[in-house]
Design an enzyme around this catalytic site. Structure first.
Site: not given
Lengths: 409, 278
Positions: A96, A118, A385
């Site tokens: 991210k 969010e 990830s």
């Protein structure tokens, strides 16, 4: 379906990937969306901006991260040679942060002082709070109350980083509802605020922009696998909620026909149970949160609640480019249940000493299913990830293990 | 002439602006909602906005979010919304009905087929919050072919460069969202509204209706002095919520509409007197 000459030129100037994508937002936001698009187009053509992006990725995020040959998983699965792309080793523990670095630099160029985001699992919220701390910007993170309960460590991390975490109680109080409230905030604060969307969804230009920032994953894999093996991989496997880690890995390989590309959705309790988050397998095209894409919805067009043990996959939609890649047939999409993901979580932890995020465990579970059917010279890259430290409470609860004692809330 | 055009022509002749009221279909249940809808014209509503229930009302504040929740729990749907309009039309041939909501239920139905069904039910206009001019091509031809006005929203962020794009395809009336924000929250100043309406009028000759943040008869009267229509939604929806399940479930929201209508009429009457005195 006939194949295209290239799969890498989308979206068109209106932000459409075939039927999908677009800018389905309230008029209040429209001028701002157009401004973001203009600013992003200028930024990506500016060598200084790209240099800055890579400076922070190298010196702050810790890129490039390794493409790691997982010997023991390869041996256990008994087929394909398995590599893990170690996004879990990034600063803040997941992919991210790549996107957050890119967008925070854009927000600064646009002169915005207040950032909203969010979050589902909290990884994007933590990454956003991190870059806001780094650059001294105000940060408000919307997070469903359900997710706040199951991701308590990330909530506290955000608070430590100086962000305000606003609980969202509407709907089922998960990622979809957090996105609704973030959009409501943005409409009310258009002048001061930049909305830092965490995945390849939302109105154009977000799906393309987030993909571009995350494509650093696939670009590195390309170099690393050629350095290690002298050739491209035979397959890529990544988990999909909104789909940003997958788009980031896939996009640089879309025009390499020899590379089989597989996206893994969350099947929750099973596709037949009605409790899953597999928008492609169980949904149909619809419009939500600024774009047209496959959505879980009823016959009346009401959006249905998604379910996954992984908060990061618990969303009834998917990035529009994935919808297009599915319909064109370029990417295969499969799904993995909560139980299968849990088994892969444990196997990776025990065999490799790597605790994977529950999101990434979905990709591992599918790799486990097919690796044994493939030859030993088949090169498979699985996107790890994120790391799973945030998930240990959820896993303990799911396994009925009370070792965590009072920590299991 | 469409019902919307005929209504504005009639109001112009009477020298007063329209009271445009919003309630959500099936809120709090079908029977109560139908009774409120049917009672609106007699209570003073000149144009009726009827909300389409949707799970994710991203542009709405707490009052209308809750209304959508109640409506869906009561079985509300787009299909039922049209059935209720058809019932309304059996008794009222003249009051324009504008459906307001989000695009996905319409898209799920199919824009062409939906516009035919809506026209057959007696719908006159359509406001879809998340279908901006950039994406409206997939629906607009079907609305027009069926005599339905697609009502475009203008906002404080619609500047002179943006307005031609927004009002270029408009018909019926233009809706001015008077604040940057969601429904039922803050209110704009009279001066800000007056300036914005004047700016919009430079780009269109259509009537301009103003909404968002107008809750009381006094506020409605203020806006009535500068606009062709005053839209009140959340306040009425809140009255529906506050009185649901009581003997006043229908009468209380209609009483509020009566008070709003009286405020608007008084505003224009005094406004004309003031103008005459100058």
């Amino acid at each position: 379906m006939h194949s295209l000459n290239t799969y890498r030129t989308g979206p068109d100037e209106r932000g459409h990937f075939g039927l999908f994508g677009g800018r389905y937002v309230a008029e209040t936001l429209m001028p701002l969306i157009l401004e973001v698009e203009k600013a992003y187009n200028a930024a990506k053509a500016d060598p200084h901006f790209l240099d800055e992006f890579h400076y922070w990725l190298t010196n702050y995020v810790g890129r490039p991260n390794p493409l790691y040959h997982a010997r023991r998983l390869t041996e256990a699965w008994g087929g394909a040679k398995v590599y893990l792309k170690r996004e879990d080793l990034n600063h803040t523990g997941a992919h991210k942060i790549n996107n957050c670095i890119g967008q925070i630099l854009l927000a600064r160029r646009m002169g915005k002082k207040r950032i909203i985001a969010e979050t589902g699992a909290g990884q994007h919220g933590v990454a956003t709070a991190t870059v806001c701390a780094l650059f001294g910007l105000d940060c408000v993170v919307y997070m469903g109350a359900t997710d706040i309960a199951r991701q308590a460590p990330n909530v506290y991390r955000m608070k430590l980083l100086g962000a305000e975490v606003r609980p969202v109680t509407s709907g089922r109080a998960t990622l979809k509802d957090a996105m609704n409230d973030a959009l409501r905030d943005w409409v009310a604060n258009v002048d001061s605020t930049y909305y830092l969307i965490g995945t390849v969804a939302g109105p154009h230009p977000y799906p393309a922009m987030v993909r571009d920032f995350q494509s650093v994953i696939g670009k590195e894999v390309r170099k690393q696998i050629i350095a290690a093996e002298g050739r491209l991989p035979d397959s890529l496997v990544a988990a999909i909620g909104g789909g940003s880690n997958a788009m980031g890995l896939f996009h640089p390989f879309l025009d390499d026909r020899s590379v089989r590309i597989i996206g893994v959705e969350a099947a929750g309790h099973g596709l037949d149970s009605g409790e899953h988050a597999a928008s492609l397998a169980g949904g149909r095209p619809g419009v939500l949160h600024g774009n047209r894409t496959y959505l879980l919805q009823d016959a009346d067009g009401q959006i249905q609640e998604a379910h996954s043990i992984s908060a990061g996959l618990d969303y009834p939609g998917i990035g529009p480019e994935h919808s297009w890649l599915r319909d064109t047939g370029r990417v295969e999409y499969v799904s993995i249940t909560d139980d299968e993901a849990l088994a892969a979580f444990q196997q990776c932890t025990r065999l490799e000493g790597i605790i994977p995020a529950l999101e990434s465990s979905h990709a591992l579970a599918h790799a486990a299913k097919i690796a044994g059917t493939l030859p030993k010279d088949h090169l498979m890259v699985v996107n790890l990830s994120g790391r799973g430290d945030k998930d240990v409470n959820t896993v303990a609860r799911a396994l009925g293990d009370d070792t965590m004692g009072g920590l299991v809330g | 002439m469409s019902r919307i055009a005929a209504r504005f022509a009639k109001l112009a002749a009477e020298g007063r602006p329209a009271l445009v009221t919003y309630v959500m279909a099936c809120d709090p249940d079908r029977a109560t909602s139908q009774a409120i809808l049917d009672g609106l014209p007699a209570a003073g509503a000149d144009i009726v906005e009827f909300g389409i229930p949707f799970t994710d009302p991203m542009a709405d504040g707490a009052a209308i979010q809750s209304a959508a929740g109640r409506a869906l729990a009561a079985g509300g749907s787009l299909r039922l919304t049209l059935e209720m309009v058809a019932r309304f039309r059996e008794r009222d041939a003249d009051t324009p009905v504008v459906l307001m909501g989000y695009y996905n239920p319409v898209y799920a139905w199919g824009p062409e087929s939906f516009c035919r069904a809506a026209a057959a039910a007696g719908v006159d206009g359509l406001i879809l919050v998340d279908l901006p001019p950039e994406e409206v091509d997939e629906l607009l031809p079907h609305a027009r072919a069926n005599g339905i006005d697609f009502i475009f929203l203008t906002t404080p962020t619609s500047d002179d460069a943006r307005l031609p794009t927004v009002v270029g395809n408009a018909s019926g009336f233009v809706y001015y969202v008077s604040i940057t924000g969601i429904t039922g929250t803050r209110s704009a100043s009279r001066q800000a509204i007056e300036e914005a309406v004047a700016r919009i009028r430079r780009h269109t000759s259509l009537p301009v209706c103003v909404g968002f943040g107008i809750k009381t008869p006094e506020q409605a009267a203020e806006v009535a002095r500068v606009a062709d229509g005053v839209v009140v939604g959340s306040a009425i929806v809140q009255a529906v919520a506050d009185n649901a399940g009581t003997a006043a479930s229908v009468s209380a929201p209609l009483d509020l509409v009566r008070a709003l209508a009286a405020g608007i009429r008084a505003a224009r009457a005094s406004g004309r007197t003031a103008a005459a005195a100058v």
